[in-house]
Design an enzyme around this catalytic site. Structure first.
Site, short mmCIF file in Angstrom:
data_model
loop_
_atom_site.label_atom_id
_atom_site.label_comp_id
_atom_site.label_asym_id
_atom_site.label_seq_id
_atom_site.Cartn_x
_atom_site.Cartn_y
_atom_site.Cartn_z
N ALA A 119 0.78 -1.23 0.00
CA ALA A 119 0.00 0.00 0.00
C ALA A 119 0.82 1.29 0.00
O ALA A 119 0.49 2.25 -0.67
CB ALA A 119 -0.93 -0.02 1.22
N ARG A 120 1.92 1.29 0.77
CA ARG A 120 2.65 2.56 0.96
C ARG A 120 3.58 2.90 -0.18
O ARG A 120 4.19 3.97 -0.19
CB ARG A 120 3.44 2.47 2.26
CG ARG A 120 4.51 1.38 2.27
CD ARG A 120 5.06 1.20 3.68
NE ARG A 120 5.98 0.07 3.78
CZ ARG A 120 6.49 -0.34 4.95
NH1 ARG A 120 6.18 0.28 6.07
NH2 ARG A 120 7.32 -1.36 4.97
N GLU A 121 3.69 2.02 -1.18
CA GLU A 121 4.68 2.22 -2.24
C GLU A 121 4.07 3.03 -3.39
O GLU A 121 3.86 2.55 -4.50
CB GLU A 121 5.22 0.84 -2.66
CG GLU A 121 5.91 0.17 -1.47
CD GLU A 121 6.24 -1.32 -1.65
OE1 GLU A 121 6.05 -1.86 -2.76
OE2 GLU A 121 6.69 -1.94 -0.66
N ARG A 142 1.32 -1.24 4.88
CA ARG A 142 1.86 -2.04 3.78
C ARG A 142 0.89 -3.13 3.31
O ARG A 142 0.81 -3.46 2.13
CB ARG A 142 3.16 -2.68 4.27
CG ARG A 142 3.67 -3.89 3.48
CD ARG A 142 4.93 -4.41 4.17
NE ARG A 142 5.36 -5.70 3.71
CZ ARG A 142 6.36 -5.91 2.85
NH1 ARG A 142 6.99 -4.89 2.30
NH2 ARG A 142 6.73 -7.12 2.52
N HIS A 144 7.27 -2.20 -7.23
CA HIS A 144 7.34 -1.92 -5.80
C HIS A 144 8.26 -0.71 -5.60
O HIS A 144 8.90 -0.23 -6.52
CB HIS A 144 7.99 -3.09 -5.04
CG HIS A 144 7.15 -4.33 -4.93
ND1 HIS A 144 6.69 -4.79 -3.74
CD2 HIS A 144 6.71 -5.21 -5.88
CE1 HIS A 144 5.99 -5.90 -3.94
NE2 HIS A 144 5.99 -6.19 -5.22
N TYR A 165 11.15 0.36 -2.11
CA TYR A 165 12.12 1.10 -2.88
C TYR A 165 13.48 0.43 -2.76
O TYR A 165 13.74 -0.23 -1.75
CB TYR A 165 12.21 2.56 -2.34
CG TYR A 165 12.65 2.67 -0.89
CD1 TYR A 165 13.98 3.02 -0.58
CD2 TYR A 165 11.78 2.43 0.18
CE1 TYR A 165 14.39 3.13 0.75
CE2 TYR A 165 12.20 2.53 1.50
CZ TYR A 165 13.51 2.87 1.76
OH TYR A 165 13.93 2.96 3.07
N TYR A 185 16.81 -10.60 -0.27
CA TYR A 185 16.52 -11.63 0.75
C TYR A 185 15.46 -12.54 0.14
O TYR A 185 14.73 -12.12 -0.76
CB TYR A 185 16.02 -11.01 2.06
CG TYR A 185 14.94 -9.97 1.87
CD1 TYR A 185 13.60 -10.33 1.70
CD2 TYR A 185 15.25 -8.61 1.81
CE1 TYR A 185 12.61 -9.38 1.50
CE2 TYR A 185 14.26 -7.65 1.61
CZ TYR A 185 12.94 -8.06 1.46
OH TYR A 185 11.97 -7.11 1.25
N GLU A 240 11.97 -2.93 -7.88
CA GLU A 240 11.96 -2.01 -6.74
C GLU A 240 12.41 -0.67 -7.29
O GLU A 240 13.57 -0.50 -7.66
CB GLU A 240 12.94 -2.49 -5.67
CG GLU A 240 12.58 -3.81 -5.02
CD GLU A 240 11.44 -3.71 -4.00
OE1 GLU A 240 11.07 -2.57 -3.65
OE2 GLU A 240 10.93 -4.76 -3.59
O1 0X9 Z 1 9.60 -7.92 0.46
C1 0X9 Z 1 9.01 -7.73 -0.60
O2 0X9 Z 1 7.89 -8.19 -0.85
C2 0X9 Z 1 9.68 -6.89 -1.69
N1 0X9 Z 1 10.35 -5.76 -1.13
S1 0X9 Z 1 9.45 -4.53 -0.51
O3 0X9 Z 1 10.37 -3.61 0.15
N2 0X9 Z 1 8.78 -3.73 -1.70
O4 0X9 Z 1 8.45 -5.06 0.32
C3 0X9 Z 1 10.66 -7.78 -2.42
C4 0X9 Z 1 9.90 -8.64 -3.34
C5 0X9 Z 1 10.67 -9.77 -3.86
N3 0X9 Z 1 9.79 -10.46 -4.69
C6 0X9 Z 1 8.92 -11.40 -4.28
N4 0X9 Z 1 9.02 -11.94 -3.10
N5 0X9 Z 1 7.98 -11.75 -5.09
ZN ZN Z 2 6.80 -3.82 -1.97
#
Ligand code: 0X9
Ligand code: ZN
Length: 441
Positions: A186-188, A243, A321, A323, A374, A397
């Protein structure tokens, strides 16, 4: 009399700002782990601590971590980082100040809604917009450009908002399909703003730009600006840093045998592909809670059902997404998990990255989330690749990050609107590389 006075004072407070969650005394601190030990320390902190929101979670040695700290717990955490040999720096001294800066804009936008009968040209592409205005703008575009654009809804969100997709393309047969979406988190906001820019480019220049004509003759673009409508709307009315979805409340037994309950599941952990594995939390109050079961959230359930039914239409899927400035390849769910065509996916991503860099010099990192960020299971593009079998699947991102030339890193999720066009221009350049590949494959 005192009671009446209190009543009058309450009446005088504007409701929108009175309900908006405050982040007084919250700061965001940046720290770069320079050893495996420091990285492990941060990862432990991520899993054990209360009151720390990792805006940028620990990933690799040498890659920055951003933590939002409250005034109370913050000092101790900074001390513990320092005694583990790290040098935390303040990136955002006062989160509430950034929220205040946005508040005027939010008030103005909410007070003066955009309506579907307006000229779509009156919708400011270089601004952030509330949820209802975005759907109204999509309708105004279709009313003005019916030959090229149409909309349909994937269904209603939990709170009854339409998940409106705009389909953009010239009529034709054997067309290829390219799906783009934003704001599953949501916050992105800049993710949604970027889809808006792309929609505006394709629709309003469809007859004047020869390159776009080529695209639109061969490809149908399907764009969903807001995957998580209730969460997005909530960031405009209640909590700028929300989020998740607004599903639930979901509960967990606490230590004393009682229960603790919170709203929302992470919609980018809720997809039915390696659900609930790496990068998820069992605690429904955490930001990475994947939900009680795969597709527990009506938004991901509806979107995946539609994509499953229409998977043969699509050659490409990209989810925006923010950032970090990363161009992410599948798979995200585990270290060492790659689709068989990872090398073609990588070489196209490298070309797209070069196209992004050519616009404003922004350097994106290319790689799978476990390799450069990660592991995170149950994400949308993992499912679209692994289950629906769509060929070119990526997650981006977007800005801010340390790869751009604009010194915009100090804003996190609250990237000021002045950066929207630059972000969107470079991103669209990257997407055009994918569009060309889709036409040629
Ligand atoms: O953690 C996440 O979902 C993503 N980063 S965020 O800071 N926008 O939340 C990374 C997404 C990696 N991709 C997937 N897990 N599909
Ligand atoms: Zn995200």
């Amino acid at each position: 009399m005192a009671g009446l006075l209190k009543f009058l004072v309450l009446l005088a407070v504007p409701t929108a700002s009175a309900e908006y969650k405050r982040y007084d005394g919250h700061s965001v601190v940046k720290v770069v782990p320079s050893s495996e030990e420091a990285l492990r320390f941060l990862q432990k902190l991520q899993h054990n601590s209360v009151g720390v929101d990792f805006w940028k979670p620990p990933s690799q040695v040498g890659r920055a971590v951003h933590l939002m700290l409250s005034q109370h717990g913050g000092a101790n955490i900074i001390k513990s980082l320092e005694s583990s040999g790290m040098s935390p720096e303040v990136m955002i001294a006062d989160v509430q100040r950034l929220i205040n800066t946005e508040a005027e804009m939010i008030k103005e936008r909410l007070a003066k809604p955009f309506t579907a009968d307006q000229d779509p040209g009156a919708f400011a592409i270089d601004q952030y917009h509330p949820f209802d205005d975005i759907n109204a703008w999509l309708d105004s575009l279709v009313a003005t450009y019916p030959q090229i654009a149409s909309t349909f809804s994937l269904g209603k969100s939990k709170e009854g908002r339409d998940m409106k997709v705009i389909k953009i393309g010239n009529p034709g047969t054997n067309k290829k399909g390219f799906w783009l979406d934003g704001a599953i988190h949501a916050r992105e906001w800049v993710a949604t703003a970027t889809t808006i820019y792309i929609i505006n480019e394709l629709v309003t220049k469809s007859t004047t730009n020869p390159l776009y004509q080529q695209f639109l003759n061969a490809i149908d673009f399907y764009v969903l600006p807001v995957v998580n409508p209730d969460g997005y709307a909530y960031t405009w009315t209640s909590d700028r840093l929300w989020r998740k979805t607004r599903g639930g409340p979901y509960c967990i037994k606490n230590f004393f045998g009682g229960k603790k309950c919170c709203y929302g599941a992470d919609p980018n952990r809720n997809w039915d592909f390696h659900f609930g594995e790496a990068g998820t939390s069992k605690d429904p109050c955490d930001d990475t809670y994947p939900g009680p079961s795969a597709f527990s959230e009506v938004e991901t359930a509806q979107m995946s059902a539609w994509l499953a039914q229409n998977k043969n239409l699509f050659q490409a899927y990209v989810s925006f997404h923010s950032y970090a400035e990363d161009f992410l390849l599948p798979y995200a769910y585990a270290k060492g998990a790659y689709p068989p065509d990872i090398s073609t996916l990588t070489s196209l991503a490298n070309k797209a990255q070069a196209a992004i860099q050519a616009v404003h010099g922004t350097v994106y990192n290319v790689g799978t989330p476990p390799d450069i960020l990660y592991a995170a299971s149950g994400g949308s593009y993992d499912w679209v690749k692994g289950v629906a079998g769509v060929k070119w699947c990526y997650t981006l991102e977007l800005r801010p990050g340390d790869g751009d030339q604009d010194n915009d890193q100090q804003y996190g999720f609250q990237l000021p609107p002045t950066f929207i066009i630059r972000t969107a221009e470079e991103t669209w350049a990257g997407m055009q590389v994918i569009a060309r590949q889709v036409i040629n494959s």
